[in-house]
Every structure is written in C-alpha cells, then in structure tokens.
Design a protein around this motif. Structure first.
Motif, PDB file in Angstrom:
ATOM      1  N   PHE A 189      -6.491  -3.119   4.065  1.00 55.70           N
ATOM      2  CA  PHE A 189      -5.379  -3.001   2.053  1.00 55.70           C
ATOM      3  C   PHE A 189      -6.811  -3.493   1.492  1.00 55.70           C
ATOM      4  O   PHE A 189      -6.479  -2.671   0.520  1.00 55.70           O
ATOM      5  N   LEU A 222      -8.056   9.456  -7.707  1.00 54.79           N
ATOM      6  CA  LEU A 222      -6.562   8.930  -8.896  1.00 54.79           C
ATOM      7  C   LEU A 222      -6.162  10.333  -8.424  1.00 54.79           C
ATOM      8  O   LEU A 222      -4.407  10.556  -7.959  1.00 54.79           O
ATOM      9  N   PHE A 223      -7.167  11.337  -9.267  1.00 53.04           N
ATOM     10  CA  PHE A 223      -6.485  12.372  -9.825  1.00 53.04           C
ATOM     11  C   PHE A 223      -6.324  13.580  -7.540  1.00 53.04           C
ATOM     12  O   PHE A 223      -5.025  14.437  -8.022  1.00 53.04           O
ATOM     13  N   LEU A 283       2.271   6.883  -6.405  1.00 50.45           N
ATOM     14  CA  LEU A 283       0.549   7.823  -7.356  1.00 50.45           C
ATOM     15  C   LEU A 283       1.288   9.014  -6.785  1.00 50.45           C
ATOM     16  O   LEU A 283       0.993  10.229  -7.359  1.00 50.45           O
ATOM     17  N   GLN A 284       1.399   9.902  -5.871  1.00 54.28           N
ATOM     18  CA  GLN A 284       1.739  10.593  -5.486  1.00 54.28           C
ATOM     19  C   GLN A 284       2.865  11.699  -6.063  1.00 54.28           C
ATOM     20  O   GLN A 284       3.735  12.306  -5.813  1.00 54.28           O
ATOM     21  N   LEU A 326       0.522  -1.206   0.680  1.00 60.79           N
ATOM     22  CA  LEU A 326      -0.032  -0.581  -0.208  1.00 60.79           C
ATOM     23  C   LEU A 326       0.934   0.977  -0.237  1.00 60.79           C
ATOM     24  O   LEU A 326       1.064   2.013  -0.782  1.00 60.79           O
ATOM     25  N   GLN A 375      -8.246  14.605 -18.387  1.00 61.58           N
ATOM     26  CA  GLN A 375      -9.069  14.626 -17.858  1.00 61.58           C
ATOM     27  C   GLN A 375      -9.135  14.993 -16.697  1.00 61.58           C
ATOM     28  O   GLN A 375     -10.556  14.690 -16.061  1.00 61.58           O
ATOM     29  N   LEU A 391      -7.901   0.498   1.064  1.00 58.63           N
ATOM     30  CA  LEU A 391      -7.248   1.319   0.440  1.00 58.63           C
ATOM     31  C   LEU A 391      -6.027   0.467  -0.899  1.00 58.63           C
ATOM     32  O   LEU A 391      -5.516   1.679  -1.878  1.00 58.63           O
ATOM     33  N   GLY A 392      -6.257  -0.426  -1.135  1.00 58.85           N
ATOM     34  CA  GLY A 392      -6.166  -1.468  -2.190  1.00 58.85           C
ATOM     35  C   GLY A 392      -7.260  -0.446  -3.282  1.00 58.85           C
ATOM     36  O   GLY A 392      -6.369  -0.301  -4.403  1.00 58.85           O
ATOM     37  N   ILE A 411      -5.128  12.032  -5.176  1.00 58.42           N
ATOM     38  CA  ILE A 411      -4.543  11.533  -4.006  1.00 58.42           C
ATOM     39  C   ILE A 411      -2.923  11.822  -4.865  1.00 58.42           C
ATOM     40  O   ILE A 411      -1.692  12.403  -4.429  1.00 58.42           O
ATOM     41  N   GLY A 412      -3.045  11.767  -6.435  1.00 55.07           N
ATOM     42  CA  GLY A 412      -1.457  13.300  -7.010  1.00 55.07           C
ATOM     43  C   GLY A 412      -1.623  13.998  -6.321  1.00 55.07           C
ATOM     44  O   GLY A 412      -0.663  14.465  -6.410  1.00 55.07           O
ATOM     45  N   MET A 416      -6.367   2.816  -4.163  1.00 48.99           N
ATOM     46  CA  MET A 416      -5.127   3.552  -5.286  1.00 48.99           C
ATOM     47  C   MET A 416      -4.984   2.764  -6.094  1.00 48.99           C
ATOM     48  O   MET A 416      -4.218   2.590  -6.624  1.00 48.99           O
ATOM     49  N   LYS A 417      -6.620   1.595  -6.818  1.00 51.12           N
ATOM     50  CA  LYS A 417      -6.015   1.107  -7.660  1.00 51.12           C
ATOM     51  C   LYS A 417      -5.431  -0.543  -8.157  1.00 51.12           C
ATOM     52  O   LYS A 417      -4.818   0.091  -8.829  1.00 51.12           O
ATOM     53  N   LEU A 418      -5.093  -0.872  -7.189  1.00 53.96           N
ATOM     54  CA  LEU A 418      -4.027  -1.881  -6.632  1.00 53.96           C
ATOM     55  C   LEU A 418      -4.935  -2.631  -6.834  1.00 53.96           C
ATOM     56  O   LEU A 418      -4.186  -3.478  -7.703  1.00 53.96           O
ATOM     57  N   TRP A 455      -9.697   4.646 -17.242  1.00 54.67           N
ATOM     58  CA  TRP A 455      -9.883   5.871 -18.088  1.00 54.67           C
ATOM     59  C   TRP A 455     -10.805   6.525 -19.670  1.00 54.67           C
ATOM     60  O   TRP A 455     -11.337   7.325 -19.629  1.00 54.67           O
ATOM     61  N   LEU A 464      -0.778  12.541 -13.758  1.00 49.44           N
ATOM     62  CA  LEU A 464      -1.421  11.858 -13.854  1.00 49.44           C
ATOM     63  C   LEU A 464      -2.148  14.022 -13.637  1.00 49.44           C
ATOM     64  O   LEU A 464      -3.553  13.911 -13.894  1.00 49.44           O
TER      65      LEU A 464
END
Lengths: 486, 445
Positions: B395, B305-306, A32-33, A25, A45, B398-399, B308-309, B402-404, B291, A40
């Motif tokens: 898990f 995801l956006f 990602l970050q 995790l 989009q 959170l997974g 988090i990024g 985060m797309k895990l 996407w 991203l």
C-alpha cells in the motif's frame, strides 16, 4: 480451545483493513487510467505524446514535382522537422514542434505522417514481424512549386500583404496557395515571439483564414443570379449621374463616373455599381442568397487543413458568421449585391467561384493532397476529383465567361491582358476604413479551354484591376508555361 | 487422543500429503504460461524478433521454481499450496519488467532471486521447528535494531535517505531484514504479554486506558520509528515498521485503543519531523502539489502519473510504453525499484495492473488465513505480522507512486529490483509456509 483463538476476530479485521487498502489502490488506479487519463495526456507539462512521435521517422511532405517540402533531421535518436524550401509554403505544410505544437498538414494528417492511421498500421503489423523500423507515410501535395514561386515573387515585388490561390479548373486541386507575408518554419523557435508580435501576422494563412470584403468581385454571383432570373447580357440600363438613390439611400459608382446607356455586359466589364444595385433590388434577398449558397458561401470548404485554419465566407456580424436567413432591408440588400454590407470572403472561396464558372458551372471540391504513400511507396490514399456543387448551368457559365473576357479586354481588368493567352476575370476594389482598398482579381485562363482558376487579393492598394491584375496575369502565365509578360 | 496404528497413519497422511503439493503444481501451469508469453513479448518488443534466449530465461525460471516445489514435497509437504505460485508470478512480472527496462539489471535480479530461493530453502530446512525462535526473540529484536543503528552510523546516503550499508563488493539494505527480525520479536513479545496488555482497570474520560507501564513497548517502538525517520530520513521504513507494530498489538489484544494511541504518537512524531526536516517537508508539499515544481521535486511523481495515465484500460503493450529516453535512461528515476508499478501500469494498463494488485491481495489472503488457521499464539502473531507488513508495504509504495499518499521510497515485494528486498521477503515467505506446514500437518495427523 486452541490457544490464541481469541485473536482470530481481530486478525480477520486486519484482513478486512488490508482489503480496504487494496480496494482504495484499485480505485485510485481506475481513476488515473480511465477518468483522469485524458486530462493527464492533455496536461501541457506532459510532453510524452510529442516525444513519442519524435521517435518515429515522420513521413515526408512533397510537392507535385516531388520536391521536398518537409523532411527530417535525426538528432540523438529523435527526428526533428526540416523544411528545405523555407518560406515557400509554410501555411500549407504547417509546422510540427514539441514546444509550439502543430499546424497545417502536419497537424491535420499527423496520423498518416506518424504512421498511426489504421491503413498505415496494418502494413506495420507485417513489417514489425519482418524486423523493419516504423516510418510514417509520405504526403504528396498537388502544389506546383513553379506557380507557387511565381505568385510569391509577384506579391513580393509589390511589397504588400495579400494572398493568391490557384486551382486546377478540372479537378479542384490547389496548384498554388500563397499568403504574404510568409515565414520560415525552420526558424520558428528562434523567431516565435517576433512572429506572434508582427502586425502582418505571418503565421496566418490569409488564403483560407483571411476574411476580405469582396467588393465588385462578388458581382460574379450577382450576375449569375441575374442571368438565371430573366436578365440577358444585353439587358439595357441607364446611368445618368454616376449614382442612384435606392429606397432613400445613395449608392455611387467608383469615383462617381456616369456611364449613360449600357447593357448588363457593359455594366459588368466597367463594374457599374448603380446597375448592380438595381439588379440586386429587383432580384431580392432570397434570390441573391440562393446563389451565394449555391457557390458555397456560408459553408467551410472541406480542404485538408485543420478546421480552425479555414474560414467560411458570408456576412459577418461582430466577428461571427451571420445566419444566412437573417432578414435584410432593401437598402442592405442593394449594398450586398455589390459586395458590401458586412460580406466577407476568403481568397480560396473566390478562386472556387472562378473555377466553377470556368468548369461549365461545376464547382469541384478543392484539395491539397494528391496522394498518400506508405513507406514502401505504395499509394494508400489517392484523391479522386469530386464535384462539390452545381451552382449554375453551362449556358450561364458560358455567358459569364464572355463577360469576364470583356472585363480583361475592354474593362477594369485591362492590366491583366496579355497577347500570349486570353485571360478572363473580374476585378474588385473593396473600400476599407483606415487603409487603402483591397484589390481583387478573380479569373481563369486560357479562356477557350480553361486550365487554371485564380483569386488574388492585395491589401492596402488602389484600384483592384490595376494592382491585382498583373499579379494574376503573370502567375497564370507561369502556370501555363510562359515567362512573365511585361 | 489415542494415536492410530502406524499403518493407518500412513494411509491417512498420504493423500493429504500429495494434495497440497499437487495443488501447487497445478497452480504453476498458468504461471509458466503467462511468464513465457510475457518474456516472448518483451523480447519481441526490444529486439524486433523473438530470440531463443527468451526461452532460456523462462526455462531457468521454471526450473528454479519446480526444483523448489520438489524440495517442498520433502521438506514441507503440508505447506500452503498457493503462496509459492503467487510468489513465482510476482517475481516473473518483476524480472520481465526489469528486463524490459535494463537487461543487465535483470541478470543481476536473477542472481538475487536464486540467492533468495537458496535462503528460502535453508530457512525451510533449518527452521523446520520455527517455534524455537520464540526462545531467542530478544536477541533477534536486538539484531534487528542493531542493523538499523549500524546503518545510521555507517550507512551511505542515497537520494537523501541513509538506507544502504556497503559491505565488501555490494551494498545491502539492512532495513529489509530488520523488518522480518522485528516482526519475529514482536510476535514473541506480544504473545507473552498479550493477557497483561488486554486487561485494563483504569478509565480516562470513560475510555479504558491500559496501565502506564504497559505502554512501554508502544513508546519504545515509537522511538525506534521516529529515530528511523529523523536519523535515516526513511519515512517509508518508519511508517512500515510502526504500522506492523500497531497491527500486531491490535491482533494480540483486540483493543482498538492501541492503534489509536499509536496513530496519535506517530502523527505527533511525523509533525515533529515535518518541522525539523526539510526532506520530509518537501515530501509532503510535493504530495499536495507536485505540479508547481514538475521539473524539480515533483518530477518523479508527475512523470509517474503521466505514465500510469498513458496506460489506459489495456496498456501500451509490453515493451511499447514510453519508459526510456532515447539514451536508454529511464524517464522516471528509480523506475526499476520504487516506480516499477508505474511502468507496469503504463504497459499492461488498468487490466494488468489491477491483476497485479489482486495477486498481492490473494497473497495477503493466504497469509492471513495461515494466521487464523494456526493453533498457537506465537504462530498466529507471526503470520499476522508478516501478512500485515506485506499488505502495508504494498500500500505504501503503490499509494505513493499514484499520489494517493505521500511518496516514500520503499520496494514492491518480489517485483522491485533489489537484493535485500528479495532475500528478506523470501525468508518471510518461508516462515509463512513453515507455519502452514505445521498447522496442516497437525490437522492431518
């Protein structure tokens, strides 16, 4: 032994498995970050960035007389951009749209307009504690709407594509910058496809991006080089036939007109190609190039527009700026001296050349932005005029000025003449394959104590002085506070 | 062993008695500090100035956990000293984030937190001798399954999954309670049968295979999980329940063959569900490529995801992220429940969100340690089951955000909004503390 002790090793392994799950995790989070964060953010989009900015009251863009060029309209707590003067200066302000992005000042000064630039942020730190709403800083342009409007109406009355740039001779401030055809940024979304399909390319800023063959207007540089390399205004030349053979190649005058005996000053005011081809031949490639670079060719002018919206002037080969040192044969060099041979210039560049000559040889750094004021009205950035280059001596500039006065009074620029004020200038008529020539007028006024420098280019016209001269004259008259002289 | 005289016992027991609780009290100090700073910054960001009410929230919170701490001094003096501060910190982060998203929800969550702490205390007091549960495991297991069955029959469908049961004024998620009940059942059942399950005589392709009749519980649990998946459309609960079962049967037998057979069974069940259920298909396809349908099925995960990024290394700061539309609606649906981690990752960044994962890891470490330290089979299996469930649930969600792994709707323990989740997890916490209290108490004696 305690009952169940034999389970401890498998429970430990379960804990190890859970540590692996947590570690994966963390790895994904880090990916990602840190690693994927930029891609991203740039994902088409992802509209977070623009919407976040739309929640900030964007700073205004104002003209020199404080008239509003870009303001805001609040709709459902989001600020939408408005351009009250429509198609007056869209190529300078640019646009800011959540779908189509940003151009112009909206883009290059976005951090000030949204209040994220460091010197703006500092003030907010205090204001946030005071409970004030965040608001972007205002950008005040040097642009004079009176001159801008005059130039637009001149171009409109001809009905041709083209551009006008007016600079303050003493400071380098851009007082007008017009690109025709123009467009209304308020209608951007509605007209987007049409604007992009239009063969007139209204979204293009011709003043800084338009690459035009300079033709005879480049003789300003060739003459400057000549005057600083042994030639005098009264240096004598002969033109028997209206054409000349240089290294086996024929170069002719406009309509093959023969001029007979004349001096350099006469050659300049009548724009005699045969003479300037000889001058170029005698000066050689090195000297011509030296003066082109002294006047800023082969460099992008540092204007406050996005770098992609400014082009450098110079020789272009296959669409790319050639290396200045590319060797030329003598024939090419002779053509270069009269503004041909793949030489391409922007109207801004030509206006800067006129500004330098008018300013006793000192080329100022051009600028659009006069000052930036934070939301409390406190100036946080004030542009101070700066000399950019020192291309020629004051004496040479004085000689060139006299020659440019003669162009207007007796030569090819007579259509720019007016009884109200002495204008100095140089015309150019650049032959273009497949359409009428580009008509140039590059000059300044008043000649005795210059205030405004100008470059005008009109596409698909006839002779330069005939069509661009009146545009330059009436724009300069408006700048100097006179009505148009008909 | 001869018992020491009463006088000596007291002297021995006393320092130990205070040591655990004093550790707990000291551990609360950083929790309280972080909470106060957190609440103050959320208030500052929301209302542009620090309000006195931010103090009330913090004080209420501190008061609640201090009261529980004081009661623990009496009720379970030997219990693990770190689990309660960790829980307090997780709940505080949750409330803070929920307040930042919607202050009204935070008030409701505070009520749930009080209910959870109340039930926690009731459990601590009335289940002091929790090992009596061993006598009622079949009843508890049946109640656990019955709750699921009732939900399947009478439940309301929300977001395509049948998870909610409306009773009177409010709705509950029986699945959260089933998780705890079934863990208790499995601890008792597996403890009883673990010797039988561990011995095997038959070999198939040189692999030792357990006797067929012992595969009964495996198949039953598989059936329950599959029913959850097919009838409730609840991939998350199904995965969680079966995962807890596999972890516990592995803990009980030490034989890796059970998780392998179980994994194969679950995979085949999931494949069946994939072919039968459009919702499961969409979940998987959205995981592989969100996407291509970023405004439809992929919207939640793409926006997550956006977000988090956007957080980057240090985050946007509490209250400064782009979580809500101008209308106040959250950009990501279910932001306060399933997607609360996305909000935390955006506003606190990699540093803060990793810190949160570390808190969960510490919680699991303490829970597994309780399992290993305890000295009877039932307690070990119960603690290991609760610890595994806790790790797995963290898990899975959170997974998912985060797309895990494919996204499944499930709460983040103690952090997400949700009454059932909070209350059920506090009961689980009480069980862990009771186990450690007993173990440490025995040692101290």
């Amino acid at each position: 032994m305690t009952p169940g002790m034999e389970m401890n090793s498998s429970i430990r392994r379960l804990f190890i498995v859970s540590v692996i799950l947590f570690a994966s995790l963390m790895a994904m989070l880090g990916y990602l970050q840190v690693i994927a964060a930029d891609s991203l953010a740039e994902n088409p989009q992802n509209t977070r960035k623009i919407y976040k900015q739309m929640r900030i009251e964007r700073g205004l863009i104002l003209a020199a007389d404080r008239s509003l060029l870009a303001g805001n309209r609040l709709e459902e707590e989001l600020y939408h951009r408005e351009y009250p003067l429509g198609d007056l200066a869209p190529h300078l302000t640019g646009y800011s749209d959540p779908t189509y992005g940003q151009t112009g000042i909206e883009r290059s000064l976005n951090s000030y307009l949204t209040g994220t630039a460091d010197e703006v942020e500092l003030v907010y730190l205090f204001d946030t504690l005071m409970g004030k709403e965040k608001r972007g800083a205002d950008v005040r342009l040097a642009l004079d709407p009176v001159i801008q409007k005059a130039a637009i109406s001149q171009l409109q009355s001809i009905g041709k594509r083209g551009a006008v740039v007016v600079l303050d001779v003493n400071t380098g401030a851009v007082k007008a910058m017009v690109s025709a055809p123009s467009y209304d940024p308020n209608q951007l979304v509605a007209n987007w496809e049409q604007l992009n399909a239009d063969p007139g390319a209204p979204l293009l800023n011709r003043a800084t991006q338009g690459l035009y063959t300079p033709g005879s207007s480049l003789k300003l540089i060739t003459t400057a080089a000549a005057l600083e390399n042994g030639f005098q205004p009264d240096s004598s030349f002969n033109d028997e036939n209206g054409n000349i053979v240089i290294h086996g190649n024929t170069i002719n005058n406009w309509r093959d007109t023969p001029f007979g005996r004349h001096d350099l000053s006469e050659a300049f005011s009548q724009s005699i190609n045969t003479t300037f081809a000889q001058v170029g031949d005698r000066l050689g490639q090195g000297s011509l190039l030296d003066y082109q670079q002294r006047f800023g060719l082969y460099e992008k002018p540092q204007l406050e527009l996005p770098s992609g919206e400014i082009q450098a002037s110079g020789r272009y080969l296959d669409g790319d700026l050639a290396s200045p040192g590319d060797p030329l044969d003598p024939v090419q060099n002779a053509w270069l001296a009269i503004g041909q041979e793949n030489m391409l210039v922007t109207p801004l560049q030509m206006a800067m050349i006129a500004q330098a000559i008018a300013n006793e040889g000192k080329m100022m750094k051009p600028y659009l932005v006069d000052s930036i004021a934070n939301h409390n009205g406190v100036i946080i950035r004030q542009t101070r005029p700066e000399q950019w280059k020192d291309p020629i001596s004051p004496a040479t500039a004085g000689q060139l000025k006299e020659m440019m006065i003669k162009v207007v009074n007796e030569g090819t620029g007579s259509r720019a003449r007016t009884s109200l004020v002495q204008i100095a200038g140089k015309t150019g008529t650049a032959e273009i394959e497949g359409s009428g020539p580009n008509a140039w007028f590059v000059g300044f006024a008043p000649a005795d104590s210059p205030r405004f420098a100008i470059a005008v280019v009109v596409e698909d016209s006839d002779s330069g002085g005939g069509i661009s001269g009146p545009v330059a004259r009436d724009t300069l008259l408006a700048a100097l506070g006179y009505g148009p002289d008909n | 062993m001869t018992r020491p005289p009463v006088q000596a016992r007291r002297r021995l027991a006393h320092p130990e008695l205070h040591m655990q609780r004093n550790r707990e009290l000291v551990s609360f100090i950083p929790v309280v500090l972080m909470m106060m700073i957190g609440f103050a910054s959320v208030y500052a960001a929301r209302s542009a100035h620090v309000d006195a009410s931010s103090l009330y929230y913090s004080l209420l919170f501190v008061g609640l956990f201090l009261a529980v701490h004081l009661l623990l001094r009496l009720a379970a003096p030997h219990a693990d000293p770190y689990l309660l501060p960790l829980t307090a910190l997780l709940s505080a982060i949750g409330i803070m984030m929920i307040y930042r998203i919607d202050p009204e929800l935070a008030a409701a969550q505070t009520t749930w937190l009080m209910t959870g702490l109340g039930l926690f205390l009731i459990t601590m007091i009335f289940l002091r001798n929790y090992r009596r549960l061993d006598d009622y495991i079949y009843l508890l297991g049946l109640i656990g399954i019955a709750l699921l069955v009732v939900t399947i029959i009478f439940g309301d469908e929300v977001n395509g999954a049948r998870l909610w049961l409306k009773a009177g004024g409010f709705s509950i998620q029986p699945g959260e309670f089933s998780k705890v009940l079934i863990t208790i059942f499995l601890a008792g059942y597996l403890n009883m049968n673990r010797e039988l399950l561990s011995t095997s005589t038959r070999h198939m392709l040189k692999i030792p295979v357990p006797p067929l009749k012992h595969l009964g519980p495996l198949v039953t649990m598989w059936g329950v999980s599959l029913a959850l998946l097919l009838l409730m459309n609840d991939l998350g609960a199904s995965l969680l329940l079966f995962g807890i079962f596999l972890a516990m049967i592995y803990a009980a037998t030490g034989r890796i063959i059970y998780p392998f057979i179980g994994g194969a069974l679950f995979a085949s069940g999931a494949l069946l569900a994939y072919n039968l259920k459009a919702t499961v298909q969409i979940r998987i396809e959205t995981w592989i490529d969100p996407w291509s349908d970023s405004l439809g099925a992929g919207y939640q995960i793409v926006q997550s995801l956006f977000a988090i990024g956007d957080g980057g290394l240090f985050g946007t700061g509490l209250g400064k992220g782009y979580l809500l539309f101008a209308s106040g609606e959250p950009i990501i649906p279910e932001l306060h429940t399933d997607f609360i981690f996305s909000a935390i990752a955006e506003e606190l960044g990699l540093v803060g969100a990793t810190g949160l994962i570390v808190l969960f890891m510490l919680f699991c470490y303490r829970a597994f340690k309780i399992a290993i330290d305890s000295d009877d089979g039932f307690s070990k299996l119960l603690a290991a089951g609760l610890a595994s469930g806790f790790a797995l649930q963290t898990f899975v969600i959170l997974g998912g955000v985060m797309k895990l792994i494919p996204l499944t709707g499930i709460t983040l323990p103690f952090v997400s909004y949700g009454g059932s989740s909070i209350v059920a997890n506090f009961v689980a916490l009480a069980l862990l503390l009771l186990i450690s209290n007993r173990t440490n108490g025995e040692r101290a004696r």
